[in-house]
Design a protein around this motif. Structure first.
Motif, PDB file in Angstrom:
ATOM      1  N   MET A  51      -5.287   2.573  10.433  1.00 47.11           N
ATOM      2  CA  MET A  51      -5.264   3.362   9.219  1.00 47.11           C
ATOM      3  C   MET A  51      -6.655   3.937   8.967  1.00 47.11           C
ATOM      4  O   MET A  51      -7.634   3.188   8.885  1.00 47.11           O
ATOM      5  N   LEU A  75       0.835  -1.208   0.000  1.00 51.05           N
ATOM      6  CA  LEU A  75       0.000   0.000   0.000  1.00 51.05           C
ATOM      7  C   LEU A  75       0.865   1.251   0.000  1.00 51.05           C
ATOM      8  O   LEU A  75       0.607   2.213  -0.736  1.00 51.05           O
ATOM      9  N   THR A  76       1.911   1.227   0.824  1.00 48.11           N
ATOM     10  CA  THR A  76       2.809   2.379   0.892  1.00 48.11           C
ATOM     11  C   THR A  76       3.521   2.599  -0.433  1.00 48.11           C
ATOM     12  O   THR A  76       3.624   3.727  -0.927  1.00 48.11           O
ATOM     13  N   LEU A 103       1.237   4.101  -3.031  1.00 49.93           N
ATOM     14  CA  LEU A 103       1.069   5.537  -2.807  1.00 49.93           C
ATOM     15  C   LEU A 103       2.290   6.306  -3.273  1.00 49.93           C
ATOM     16  O   LEU A 103       2.181   7.353  -3.925  1.00 49.93           O
ATOM     17  N   GLY A 157      -4.870   7.630   5.467  1.00 56.67           N
ATOM     18  CA  GLY A 157      -5.353   6.284   5.226  1.00 56.67           C
ATOM     19  C   GLY A 157      -6.154   6.166   3.951  1.00 56.67           C
ATOM     20  O   GLY A 157      -5.836   6.781   2.924  1.00 56.67           O
ATOM     21  N   GLU A 200       4.366   6.605   3.647  1.00 65.31           N
ATOM     22  CA  GLU A 200       3.996   5.942   4.897  1.00 65.31           C
ATOM     23  C   GLU A 200       3.309   6.921   5.842  1.00 65.31           C
ATOM     24  O   GLU A 200       2.325   6.583   6.513  1.00 65.31           O
ATOM     25  N   LEU A 248      -4.879   1.645  -5.129  1.00 61.83           N
ATOM     26  CA  LEU A 248      -5.048   1.000  -3.828  1.00 61.83           C
ATOM     27  C   LEU A 248      -6.188  -0.013  -3.779  1.00 61.83           C
ATOM     28  O   LEU A 248      -6.078  -1.048  -3.118  1.00 61.83           O
ATOM     29  N   LYS A 278      -0.212   7.498   4.568  1.00 66.35           N
ATOM     30  CA  LYS A 278      -1.042   6.323   4.844  1.00 66.35           C
ATOM     31  C   LYS A 278      -1.540   6.341   6.284  1.00 66.35           C
ATOM     32  O   LYS A 278      -2.701   6.030   6.565  1.00 66.35           O
TER      33      LYS A 278
END
Length: 349
Positions: free
Chosen positions: A296, A221-222, A225, A244, A237, A258, A240
């Motif tokens: 998150m 996910l990080t 992004l 979130g 990070e 995502l 996130k």
């Protein structure tokens, strides 16, 4: 190398119980004392490392772990030398074995004979542990766990180089279930979206029945992004944690990146809950999430909508006594200590 919040210590204790959780991005320590049969938080510490190179997360596990562990123990004033540690499920094996009814004294030898049918590596390369989790007139159910000897040796070395003695090594999901579920008989699913993988476990009657890891992780996910916004891993990070999944609402580009990753997690949870329900006829009642990604923003709601089940952020300190001054800290970061708390609780048994 800095501690993101202060290490806590109060008074002297005659006996303490220590759980140490070494993850890919952090080390977490919990120390309990026994207060008339109840666990009391005596000390805690967390160390996070974000020295990133080429947008890749660092690896704590290895040569730096004993050094950092020694420093954390020294700065926190923890004198206990006997510790419990956990091993990740992605490097080990967990399954349920069914055997015909037999005297309990015969189970161990039967497991040694049958284990090769369940464990996909040579038995002489792993250490085997098991527990009886159920019995019926026609069968008994055994939770079978195998941890590679090489991995056991790595953890033993880390403990030794940190001047500690490793007493128990167990799978992370077993520790988390002890802290978050305890003896609750209601079937539930635990979800830990870690930095390296996502672990999904079914817990029924307080015992782990299924545990499975998928490669989709918090780091994915990080990274998504970071690539989508053309920013550093560290900044991604931070976003996130601060925004979130709410960032999806206002950015279709990020949503497109995502959403597929999140849906992989949802599909995996659905597959495991459906599998367990079809085998047992039992309905999963709730989802409990823990670990770094649990808080998150928007994550709980996303899982609720995707799974149609109640979703909660786990609180491993719910049955632990602690100084009221720590209430805000535990509310904010307690979910990250599920594994360490479970390990400390095991030491108290």
């Amino acid at each position: 190398m800095a501690l993101p919040f202060n290490i806590f210590n109060i008074g002297k204790i005659t006996k303490s119980y220590l759980g140490v959780d070494i993850g890919t991005l952090s080390i977490k320590i919990v120390e309990f004392s026994d207060e008339n049969g109840r666990p009391k938080l005596q000390n805690y510490a967390i160390l996070s490392n974000y020295n990133l190179i080429e947008n890749k997360a660092p690896k704590i596990f290895g040569g730096e772990a004993p050094i950092m562990l020694r420093r954390m123990l020294k700065e926190s004033g923890i004198a206990t030398q006997e510790i419990n540690m956990s091993a990740p499920i992605f490097s080990s094996f967990l399954t349920v074995m069914e055997l015909p009814p037999m005297p309990e004294s015969d189970i161990a030898s039967a497991i040694q004979f049958e284990a090769k049918k369940y464990i996909p590596v040579p038995l002489d390369s792993v250490l085997i542990d098991w527990s009886l989790i159920g019995s019926a007139p026609d069968k008994i159910s055994i939770l079978l766990i195998a941890i590679p000897k090489d991995l056991v040796n790595e953890y033993t070395t880390i403990a030794k180089e940190a001047n500690l003695k490793l007493i128990n090594l167990e799978l992370e999901t077993i520790s988390a279930a002890r802290a978050l579920i305890g003896s609750d008989p209601v079937p539930a699913v635990l979800v830990d979206v870690g930095s390296r993988d996502t672990t999904i476990s079914v817990v029924d009657g307080g015992r782990v029945r299924i545990s499975h890891s998928i490669e989709t992780s918090g780091e994915d996910l990080t990274r998504a992004l970071a690539n989508s916004l053309n920013i550093s891993w560290r900044r991604a990070e931070e976003i996130k944690k601060e925004q979130g999944l709410k960032i999806i609402d206002n950015n279709s580009q990020i949503s497109g990146v995502l959403t597929p990753l999140l849906n992989v997690i949802i599909d995996a949870v659905k597959n495991i809950t459906d599998l367990y329900s079809s085998k047992t006829g039992k309905k999963i009642e709730k989802i409990i999430i823990y670990g770094g990604a649990a808080k998150m923003p928007g994550f709980v709601e996303y899982l609720k909508n995707g799974l149609g089940l109640d979703v909660f952020v786990g609180n491993p300190f719910s049955k632990v006594m602690y100084n009221e001054k720590l209430a805000s800290v535990i509310k904010n970061v307690g979910h990250e200590f599920a594994i360490a708390v479970g390990l400390a609780l095991k030491a108290m048994v």
